[in-house]
Design an enzyme around this catalytic site. Sequence first.
Site, mmCIF file in Angstrom:
data_model
loop_
_atom_site.group_PDB
_atom_site.id
_atom_site.type_symbol
_atom_site.label_atom_id
_atom_site.label_comp_id
_atom_site.label_asym_id
_atom_site.label_seq_id
_atom_site.Cartn_x
_atom_site.Cartn_y
_atom_site.Cartn_z
ATOM 1 N N LYS A 72 -84.574 -19.155 -33.290
ATOM 2 C CA LYS A 72 -83.546 -18.919 -33.401
ATOM 3 C C LYS A 72 -83.987 -19.279 -34.911
ATOM 4 C CE LYS A 72 -80.893 -22.646 -31.434
ATOM 5 N NZ LYS A 72 -79.669 -23.549 -31.236
ATOM 6 N N ASP A 108 -73.574 -24.988 -33.889
ATOM 7 C CA ASP A 108 -73.652 -25.593 -33.369
ATOM 8 C C ASP A 108 -73.094 -26.654 -34.265
ATOM 9 O OD1 ASP A 108 -75.655 -25.398 -31.464
ATOM 10 O OD2 ASP A 108 -76.912 -25.300 -33.156
HETATM 11 N N1 LIG Z 1 -75.039 -30.454 -27.050
HETATM 12 C C1 LIG Z 1 -75.655 -29.023 -27.638
HETATM 13 O O1 LIG Z 1 -75.399 -27.881 -27.724
HETATM 14 C C2 LIG Z 1 -76.755 -29.138 -28.482
HETATM 15 C C3 LIG Z 1 -77.409 -28.166 -29.579
HETATM 16 C C4 LIG Z 1 -78.678 -27.933 -29.627
HETATM 17 C C5 LIG Z 1 -79.452 -28.598 -29.683
HETATM 18 N N2 LIG Z 1 -79.500 -29.882 -28.486
HETATM 19 C C6 LIG Z 1 -80.265 -30.971 -27.971
HETATM 20 O O2 LIG Z 1 -81.018 -31.766 -29.487
HETATM 21 C C7 LIG Z 1 -82.101 -31.897 -28.958
HETATM 22 C C8 LIG Z 1 -83.332 -31.115 -29.628
HETATM 23 O O3 LIG Z 1 -83.183 -30.189 -30.541
HETATM 24 P P1 LIG Z 1 -83.730 -30.016 -31.611
HETATM 25 O O4 LIG Z 1 -83.504 -27.795 -30.911
HETATM 26 O O5 LIG Z 1 -83.540 -30.506 -32.902
HETATM 27 O O6 LIG Z 1 -84.976 -29.512 -31.260
HETATM 28 P P2 LIG Z 1 -86.488 -30.262 -32.286
HETATM 29 O O7 LIG Z 1 -86.119 -29.056 -33.803
HETATM 30 O O8 LIG Z 1 -87.427 -29.603 -30.941
HETATM 31 O O9 LIG Z 1 -86.529 -31.564 -32.938
HETATM 32 C C9 LIG Z 1 -87.142 -32.514 -32.263
HETATM 33 C C10 LIG Z 1 -86.384 -33.860 -32.364
HETATM 34 O O10 LIG Z 1 -86.860 -34.785 -31.665
HETATM 35 C C11 LIG Z 1 -87.871 -36.144 -31.818
HETATM 36 N N3 LIG Z 1 -88.809 -36.777 -31.377
HETATM 37 C C12 LIG Z 1 -88.626 -36.070 -29.993
HETATM 38 N N4 LIG Z 1 -90.383 -36.278 -29.158
HETATM 39 C C13 LIG Z 1 -89.956 -37.972 -29.321
HETATM 40 C C14 LIG Z 1 -90.374 -38.928 -29.164
HETATM 41 N N5 LIG Z 1 -90.947 -39.161 -28.088
HETATM 42 N N6 LIG Z 1 -90.078 -39.943 -29.825
HETATM 43 C C15 LIG Z 1 -89.235 -39.989 -31.637
HETATM 44 N N7 LIG Z 1 -89.145 -38.525 -31.331
HETATM 45 C C16 LIG Z 1 -89.190 -37.827 -30.606
HETATM 46 C C17 LIG Z 1 -88.820 -35.446 -33.012
HETATM 47 O O11 LIG Z 1 -89.462 -35.846 -34.425
HETATM 48 P P3 LIG Z 1 -91.230 -35.578 -35.123
HETATM 49 O O12 LIG Z 1 -90.064 -34.707 -35.819
HETATM 50 O O13 LIG Z 1 -91.273 -36.620 -34.899
HETATM 51 O O14 LIG Z 1 -91.614 -34.916 -33.581
HETATM 52 C C18 LIG Z 1 -87.334 -34.002 -33.553
HETATM 53 O O15 LIG Z 1 -86.792 -34.700 -34.623
HETATM 54 C C19 LIG Z 1 -82.650 -31.367 -27.375
HETATM 55 O O16 LIG Z 1 -82.823 -32.305 -26.756
HETATM 56 C C20 LIG Z 1 -81.748 -30.309 -27.351
HETATM 57 O O17 LIG Z 1 -81.205 -29.835 -25.842
HETATM 58 C C21 LIG Z 1 -78.225 -29.374 -28.313
#
Ligand SMILES: NC(=O)c1ccc[n+]([C@@H]2O[C@H](COP(=O)([O-])OP(=O)(O)OC[C@H]3O[C@@H](n4cnc5c(N)ncnc54)[C@H](OP(=O)(O)O)[C@@H]3O)[C@@H](O)[C@H]2O)c1
Length: 277
Positions: A72, A108
Site C-alpha cells: 500500500k 478503506d
Molecule cells: N474489513 C476490511 O475491509 C479491512 C480493511 C483493512 C484492514 N482490515 C483488517 O484490519 C486489521 C489491521 O490492519 P492494518 O493494515 O491497520 O494493520 P497494521 O498497520 O499492521 O496495524 C496493526 C495494529 O494492530 C495492533 N496490534 C497487533 N498485535 C497486537 C497485540 N498483540 N496487542 C495489541 N495491539 C496489537 C498494532 O499495535 P502496535 O502499534 O502496538 O503494534 C497496530 O495498531 C487487520 O486485521 C486487517 O485484516 C480490514
Amino acid sequence: MRLLTGSARLAGVTGWPVAHSRSPRLHGTWLARYSIDGAYVPLPIAPQDFATVVPALAKAGFAGLNVTIPHKEAAFAICDVVDPSAARAGAVNTLVFRNGKITGSNTDGAGFIANLRAHGVNPAAGPALLLGAGGAARAIGAALQDEGVAVTICNRTAERAAALALQLPGAKTLPWAQRSAALADYALLVNTTSLGMAKQPPLEVDLSAAPHHLVVSDIVYVPLQTALLDAAQARGLQIVGGLGMLLHQAVLGFEAWFGVTPEVDEALYRIVAGDLL
Ligand SMILES: NC(=O)c1ccc[n+]([C@@H]2O[C@H](COP(=O)([O-])OP(=O)(O)OC[C@H]3O[C@@H](n4cnc5c(N)ncnc54)[C@H](OP(=O)(O)O)[C@@H]3O)[C@@H](O)[C@H]2O)c1
C-alpha cells in the site's frame, strides 16, 4: 459460460501473498451479475518487482488494480496523482490507469463509513474510540474526521498512537490500559487492530462501562463475527462487522475500471463470505 472478447477490460488485486484475497470472488460476482466483458485476477507481485511490474501492467492495457499488504505504501510512491483520500491515509489501495497516468486512492475509509450507513448507523452520532494505530486506523480516522467526528486513538504502542494523532490533527490519544474504562464517553468503538482475527490473540475489552447507545464495530472479518461483536451483542449493543467494509470499499474501484456502479447486497455478502458462514 461468459467468454471474453478481444476488448475485455482487465483489473486485479496485487499482494504478496495474494492467494487469501476475497477480492477476485467479489469482483467476479459483479462482473457476472452485470454481464461485463471483463476479468479481475489475483496478481502475486514480490515487493522488489512492484515498481516495475505495475507500470508495465498499465502499459499492457489493465484498467487498474487493488493493492493489499505489503504494497500500500509502494503503490502511493508510484502514482502520478494521489487523491485526497490517499493523501490523508498515507497509503493507496486502489489504482486507476487512464491516459498514461496512474491515479491512487484509498477506499478503506469510505468503505467503513458506507458500511456503517448500510447498518443504519449515523457515523457522526458522537465521539469515536479507535483501537489500533496502523494503516486501517489512519484511513478510518481520517474518514470519521471528514464526517465531523471527534476521534481518539488508543494503541498498545503509545508512540504509534501519538504519531497517528499528529497525522490526524485534532485527534486525541488514550493509554491502551484505559480502553475499557473510557467507553462511557463514546458513541462508536472500532477495533482496527488485528486482535480477534483467526490465529491471532483475542482482543480484551470489558464492555461493562459501555453506554447503551454505543455502536461496536470490528473491521476484522475472519471470523465474520468476532468475540468482541459477540460480547457487544450479548449486552444489547448495535454491532457492525468487517466484511461489509470490504464489500463497500470495492465499489469505487469497480466503478472506475468497469463503468458500472455495483450494488452491495445480502447475496453478494453470502458469496464473498463463503466458507466463513
Ligand atoms: N474489513 C476490511 O475491509 C479491512 C480493511 C483493512 C484492514 N482490515 C483488517 O484490519 C486489521 C489491521 O490492519 P492494518 O493494515 O491497520 O494493520 P497494521 O498497520 O499492521 O496495524 C496493526 C495494529 O494492530 C495492533 N496490534 C497487533 N498485535 C497486537 C497485540 N498483540 N496487542 C495489541 N495491539 C496489537 C498494532 O499495535 P502496535 O502499534 O502496538 O503494534 C497496530 O495498531 C487487520 O486485521 C486487517 O485484516 C480490514
